[in-house]
Design an enzyme around this catalytic site. Structure first.
Site, PDB file in Angstrom:
ATOM      1  N   ALA A 269      19.399  11.728  63.557  1.00  0.00           N
ATOM      2  CA  ALA A 269      18.591  12.243  64.672  1.00  0.00           C
ATOM      3  C   ALA A 269      18.933  11.553  65.986  1.00  0.00           C
ATOM      4  O   ALA A 269      18.864  12.167  67.055  1.00  0.00           O
ATOM      5  CB  ALA A 269      17.112  12.087  64.361  1.00  0.00           C
ATOM      6  N   ASN A 270      19.304  10.264  65.939  1.00  0.00           N
ATOM      7  CA  ASN A 270      19.708   9.554  67.159  1.00  0.00           C
ATOM      8  C   ASN A 270      20.935  10.201  67.783  1.00  0.00           C
ATOM      9  O   ASN A 270      20.997  10.423  68.997  1.00  0.00           O
ATOM     10  CB  ASN A 270      20.009   8.084  66.852  1.00  0.00           C
ATOM     11  CG  ASN A 270      18.771   7.257  66.606  1.00  0.00           C
ATOM     12  OD1 ASN A 270      17.748   7.468  67.252  1.00  0.00           O
ATOM     13  ND2 ASN A 270      18.844   6.337  65.662  1.00  0.00           N
TER      14      ASN A 270
ATOM     15  N   ASP B 201      33.074  11.663  64.152  1.00  0.00           N
ATOM     16  CA  ASP B 201      33.201  10.416  63.419  1.00  0.00           C
ATOM     17  C   ASP B 201      33.642   9.359  64.418  1.00  0.00           C
ATOM     18  O   ASP B 201      34.475   9.626  65.296  1.00  0.00           O
ATOM     19  CB  ASP B 201      34.195  10.529  62.268  1.00  0.00           C
ATOM     20  CG  ASP B 201      33.955   9.460  61.210  1.00  0.00           C
ATOM     21  OD1 ASP B 201      32.804   9.027  61.043  1.00  0.00           O
ATOM     22  OD2 ASP B 201      34.919   9.045  60.542  1.00  0.00           O
ATOM     23  N   THR B 202      33.040   8.190  64.285  1.00  0.00           N
ATOM     24  CA  THR B 202      33.291   7.114  65.242  1.00  0.00           C
ATOM     25  C   THR B 202      33.615   5.832  64.492  1.00  0.00           C
ATOM     26  O   THR B 202      33.018   5.543  63.453  1.00  0.00           O
ATOM     27  CB  THR B 202      32.051   6.884  66.130  1.00  0.00           C
ATOM     28  OG1 THR B 202      31.823   8.048  66.929  1.00  0.00           O
ATOM     29  CG2 THR B 202      32.252   5.681  67.058  1.00  0.00           C
TER      30      THR B 202
ATOM     31  N   PHE C  65      22.140   2.296  69.340  1.00  0.00           N
ATOM     32  CA  PHE C  65      22.106   2.130  67.895  1.00  0.00           C
ATOM     33  C   PHE C  65      23.492   1.677  67.447  1.00  0.00           C
ATOM     34  O   PHE C  65      24.395   1.495  68.261  1.00  0.00           O
ATOM     35  CB  PHE C  65      21.681   3.440  67.195  1.00  0.00           C
ATOM     36  CG  PHE C  65      22.560   4.625  67.505  1.00  0.00           C
ATOM     37  CD1 PHE C  65      23.589   4.979  66.645  1.00  0.00           C
ATOM     38  CD2 PHE C  65      22.353   5.391  68.647  1.00  0.00           C
ATOM     39  CE1 PHE C  65      24.404   6.077  66.931  1.00  0.00           C
ATOM     40  CE2 PHE C  65      23.162   6.489  68.944  1.00  0.00           C
ATOM     41  CZ  PHE C  65      24.188   6.823  68.078  1.00  0.00           C
TER      42      PHE C  65
ATOM     43  N   HIS D  79      32.369   6.354  74.556  1.00  0.00           N
ATOM     44  CA  HIS D  79      33.387   7.027  73.759  1.00  0.00           C
ATOM     45  C   HIS D  79      32.885   8.389  73.287  1.00  0.00           C
ATOM     46  O   HIS D  79      33.610   9.385  73.387  1.00  0.00           O
ATOM     47  CB  HIS D  79      33.758   6.156  72.553  1.00  0.00           C
ATOM     48  CG  HIS D  79      32.546   5.602  71.856  1.00  0.00           C
ATOM     49  ND1 HIS D  79      31.746   4.639  72.434  1.00  0.00           N
ATOM     50  CD2 HIS D  79      31.966   5.897  70.672  1.00  0.00           C
ATOM     51  CE1 HIS D  79      30.739   4.356  71.617  1.00  0.00           C
ATOM     52  NE2 HIS D  79      30.850   5.108  70.543  1.00  0.00           N
TER      53      HIS D  79
END
Length: 198
Positions: free
Chosen positions: A10-11, A68-69, A149, A177
């Site tokens: 959700a963040n 994706d990070t 976060f 990013h």
């Protein structure tokens, strides 16, 4: 136009909605797909982003995107990298991951690092497109700030003399990013879809 975001976070959803300036972004649960979970065992961020997007596309048949990070630390040979979200274990909290990284870098002078985000978009015909964003910085000596976060509280951006956790969300969404990747995706949508409603 409705977009499905292949995530349960959700963040991230709120951040992505702000960046896209588009309210009609839904999570899998919003269309009745419960317990959406994909094993992220790809060898690259791009592969993991595709796996998540493709899994939701197969279930929904709708326009889907995922991201994706990874956080890549130079002196740790690129770790945590692909394993950033579960660096301290599969059930680790963000705090657990930050603590593990700070511990590994204790007494290490070289704290250079960068974040890389890859967005994968799969259109209604199953074609995939990719957008990337990178932010360079370094790992701070401890946590600073209360926002964000993940690793935000320990990722220090020299250009702005603060961590991502010390930045307000509006400013962070101009330089991060994820912002760079999602804004490139937004431009693609605007250029290619007449009914994007921007």
């Amino acid at each position: 136009m409705e977009l499905l975001f292949a995530s349960n976070n959700a963040n991230k959803l709120e951040q992505v909605k702000l960046l896209l300036d588009h309210e009609n972004v839904l999570l899998p649960k919003d269309i009745g797909i419960l317990d959406f979970n994909v094993v992220e065992d790809g060898n690259t961020l791009r592969e993991n982003a595709y796996k998540k997007a493709y899994a939701l596309f197969k279930l929904s048949g709708k326009k889907v995107f995922s991201d994706d990070t990874g956080l890549f630390v130079k002196s740790l040979d690129g770790r945590p990298g692909l394993y950033s979200h579960r660096y301290a274990g599969n059930d680790a909290s963000d705090k657990d991951n930050r603590d593990k990284l700070l511990s590994e870098l204790e007494n290490n002078a070289d704290r250079q690092a960068y974040f890389l985000t890859v967005v994968c978009f799969i259109d209604e015909n199953g074609r995939d497109y990719y957008f990337e964003g990178r932010l360079d910085g370094r790992i701070a000596d401890k946590e600073y700030g209360t926002g964000g976060f993940g690793y935000d509280k320990i990722f220090y951006v020299d250009e702005y003399s603060k961590t991502l956790g010390q930045m307000d969300i509006e400013f962070k969404n101009t330089i991060s990013h994820r912002a760079k990747a999602v804004l490139a995706f937004k431009k693609f949508l605007v250029d290619n879809y007449e009914n994007i409603n921007y």
